[in-house]
Design a protein around this motif. Structure first.
Motif, mmCIF file in Angstrom:
data_model
loop_
_atom_site.group_PDB
_atom_site.id
_atom_site.type_symbol
_atom_site.label_atom_id
_atom_site.label_comp_id
_atom_site.label_asym_id
_atom_site.label_seq_id
_atom_site.Cartn_x
_atom_site.Cartn_y
_atom_site.Cartn_z
ATOM 1 N N GLY A 1 0.801 -1.366 -0.052
ATOM 2 C CA GLY A 1 0.034 -0.155 0.030
ATOM 3 C C GLY A 1 0.764 1.322 0.010
ATOM 4 N N GLU A 2 1.918 1.381 0.880
ATOM 5 C CA GLU A 2 2.831 2.467 0.695
ATOM 6 C C GLU A 2 3.509 2.619 -0.669
ATOM 7 O OE1 GLU A 2 4.317 2.498 5.560
ATOM 8 O OE2 GLU A 2 5.051 1.254 4.062
ATOM 9 N N ARG A 3 3.951 1.432 -1.370
ATOM 10 C CA ARG A 3 4.193 1.859 -2.465
ATOM 11 C C ARG A 3 3.407 2.234 -3.594
ATOM 12 N NH1 ARG A 3 7.280 -3.287 -1.167
ATOM 13 N NH2 ARG A 3 5.407 -4.354 -2.123
ATOM 14 N N GLN A 4 2.241 1.829 -3.573
ATOM 15 C CA GLN A 4 1.272 2.331 -4.637
ATOM 16 C C GLN A 4 0.848 3.991 -4.185
ATOM 17 O OE1 GLN A 4 1.294 1.017 -6.864
ATOM 18 N NE2 GLN A 4 -1.018 0.705 -7.507
ATOM 19 N N GLU B 1 -5.911 -0.113 -12.977
ATOM 20 C CA GLU B 1 -5.901 -1.165 -11.798
ATOM 21 C C GLU B 1 -5.135 -0.868 -10.438
ATOM 22 O OE1 GLU B 1 -8.142 -3.424 -11.383
ATOM 23 O OE2 GLU B 1 -8.603 -4.129 -13.467
ATOM 24 N N PRO B 2 -5.195 0.413 -9.944
ATOM 25 C CA PRO B 2 -3.967 0.676 -9.083
ATOM 26 C C PRO B 2 -4.454 0.123 -7.751
ATOM 27 C CG PRO B 2 -6.090 2.482 -9.214
ATOM 28 C CD PRO B 2 -6.128 1.448 -10.440
ATOM 29 N N THR B 3 -5.466 -0.654 -7.581
ATOM 30 C CA THR B 3 -5.628 -1.435 -6.308
ATOM 31 C C THR B 3 -5.639 -2.771 -6.584
ATOM 32 O OG1 THR B 3 -8.185 -1.387 -6.492
ATOM 33 C CG2 THR B 3 -7.104 0.598 -5.316
ATOM 34 N N GLY B 4 -5.194 -3.209 -7.534
ATOM 35 C CA GLY B 4 -5.466 -4.714 -8.097
ATOM 36 C C GLY B 4 -4.389 -5.514 -7.524
ATOM 37 N N ASN B 5 -3.286 -5.060 -7.092
ATOM 38 C CA ASN B 5 -2.396 -5.908 -6.300
ATOM 39 C C ASN B 5 -2.483 -5.848 -4.884
ATOM 40 O OD1 ASN B 5 -0.358 -7.723 -6.784
ATOM 41 N ND2 ASN B 5 1.336 -6.228 -6.281
ATOM 42 N N HIS C 1 -8.920 -4.342 2.241
ATOM 43 C CA HIS C 1 -8.746 -3.309 3.052
ATOM 44 C C HIS C 1 -7.861 -2.141 2.736
ATOM 45 C CE1 HIS C 1 -8.810 -0.908 6.866
ATOM 46 N NE2 HIS C 1 -7.229 -1.109 6.908
ATOM 47 N N THR C 2 -6.590 -2.657 2.027
ATOM 48 C CA THR C 2 -5.735 -1.528 1.620
ATOM 49 C C THR C 2 -6.286 -0.902 0.404
ATOM 50 O OG1 THR C 2 -3.850 -2.775 2.438
ATOM 51 C CG2 THR C 2 -3.171 -1.369 0.906
ATOM 52 N N ALA C 3 -7.033 -2.036 -0.537
ATOM 53 C CA ALA C 3 -7.557 -1.320 -1.776
ATOM 54 C C ALA C 3 -8.521 -0.168 -1.303
ATOM 55 C CB ALA C 3 -8.049 -2.386 -2.411
ATOM 56 N N GLN C 4 -9.515 -0.484 -0.381
ATOM 57 C CA GLN C 4 -10.573 0.468 0.069
ATOM 58 C C GLN C 4 -9.599 1.920 0.512
ATOM 59 O OE1 GLN C 4 -13.839 0.390 -0.192
ATOM 60 N NE2 GLN C 4 -14.163 2.265 0.502
ATOM 61 N N ALA C 5 -8.608 1.643 1.409
ATOM 62 C CA ALA C 5 -7.918 3.044 1.669
ATOM 63 C C ALA C 5 -7.293 3.575 0.394
ATOM 64 C CB ALA C 5 -7.140 2.654 2.732
ATOM 65 N N MET C 6 -6.829 3.002 -0.291
ATOM 66 C CA MET C 6 -6.099 3.532 -1.555
ATOM 67 C C MET C 6 -7.159 4.230 -2.219
ATOM 68 S SD MET C 6 -3.233 3.795 -3.291
ATOM 69 C CE MET C 6 -2.681 4.526 -4.907
ATOM 70 N N PRO D 1 -16.452 -3.056 -9.126
ATOM 71 C CA PRO D 1 -17.534 -2.340 -9.055
ATOM 72 C C PRO D 1 -17.758 -1.583 -7.843
ATOM 73 C CG PRO D 1 -18.069 -4.334 -10.057
ATOM 74 C CD PRO D 1 -16.580 -4.449 -9.282
ATOM 75 N N ALA D 2 -17.456 -2.095 -6.657
ATOM 76 C CA ALA D 2 -17.595 -1.390 -5.286
ATOM 77 C C ALA D 2 -16.638 -0.090 -5.283
ATOM 78 C CB ALA D 2 -17.557 -2.462 -4.192
ATOM 79 N N LEU D 3 -15.592 -0.386 -5.585
ATOM 80 C CA LEU D 3 -14.483 0.810 -5.891
ATOM 81 C C LEU D 3 -14.982 1.752 -6.815
ATOM 82 C CD1 LEU D 3 -11.206 -1.065 -5.005
ATOM 83 C CD2 LEU D 3 -12.646 0.027 -3.564
ATOM 84 N N ALA D 4 -15.283 1.294 -8.139
ATOM 85 C CA ALA D 4 -15.616 2.133 -8.988
ATOM 86 C C ALA D 4 -16.929 3.154 -8.485
ATOM 87 C CB ALA D 4 -15.930 1.444 -10.227
#
Length: 240
Positions: free
Chosen positions: A157-160, A179-183, A187-192, A214-217
């Motif tokens: 998450g920090e690297r992103q 796909e910035p949260t794909g990896n 939890h980290t994807a939601q925060a990003m 879709p939830a993040l979109a």
């Protein structure tokens, strides 16, 4: 359909008109994008959702002038990309666009601070000035305490977030995020994604984000759906 006037107007930072992309493999023609048109308004966050292989990343590459369409046109910050030399496309990219990918593409031998400063150094900014601006941007993404750390010392998450700071440090009119949260874990994807929304609101920078989630979109102002190389728009909606 978007006409040339609206394409070059101040309200749109990115415009695609009738994009087609195909590859010829022997006698077979493989069509990846089919007559795709879209616009991204100044300060808008647009999410593009679709299955793997539907053409989302190809479209983003064309919008970022990293590839050229088989037909159709792209406008970036009022400037048509058609007919530009590679040097002029690079200048327009560096001036107007930022990029974030699924994998951070940070330079392992440089600190977080110098990774973020790199686009400014490429612009021939003074190194001291570039590092000052990079430090300010790392603070905005919550990493003021990690400026001297190297990518291998940072979490995913920090690297992103460093990659996001690097994309924003040049103050682009639009950030293209593939796909910035794909990896990242959920939890980290939601925060990003919430960080992307906050920075969009605070900076006024537009975002065009490709995501499979879709939830993040749904946090974006507007969603587009890519299906087998064709794009479908939906009603504008308020970020949640």
């Amino acid at each position: 359909m978007i006409d040339a006037t609206s394409a070059s107007g101040a309200d749109h930072v990115l415009v695609a008109r009738n994009l087609v992309k195909y590859y010829d493999e022997g006698a077979e023609r493989i069509e990846v994008l089919r007559d795709v048109s879209l616009h991204v308004a100044r300060g808008e966050m647009v999410a593009v959702v679709g299955a793997s292989g539907s053409g989302k990343s190809t479209m983003l590459h064309l919008l970022g002038m990293l590839d050229q369409p088989s037909s159709g046109s792209v406008w970036v910050d009022g400037q048509s990309a058609e007919g530009l030399s590679e040097a002029r496309r690079s200048q327009l990219r560096n001036r107007s666009l930022g990029f974030v990918y699924q994998f951070h593409h940070l330079l392992s031998e440089f600190s977080a601070l110098d990774n973020v400063a790199m686009p400014l150094i490429v612009r021939r900014e003074r190194r001291e000035t570039a590092r000052e601006q990079a430090a300010a941007m790392l603070e905005q993404v919550g990493l003021a305490h990690r400026t001297s750390h190297y990518p291998g010392q940072l979490s995913g998450g920090e690297r992103q977030r460093v990659a996001l700071a690097r994309a924003l440090v040049t103050r682009p009119v639009c950030v293209l995020a593939d796909e910035p949260t794909g990896n990242l874990d959920r939890h980290t994807a939601q925060a990003m994604f919430e960080l992307l929304v906050r920075l969009n609101q605070e900076s006024g920078t537009a975002f065009a984000i490709v995501t499979h989630d879709p939830a993040l979109a749904a946090l974006a102002h507007r969603q587009l759906f890519m299906d087998d190389g064709s794009l479908v728009d939906t009603e504008a909606q308020t970020p949640g």
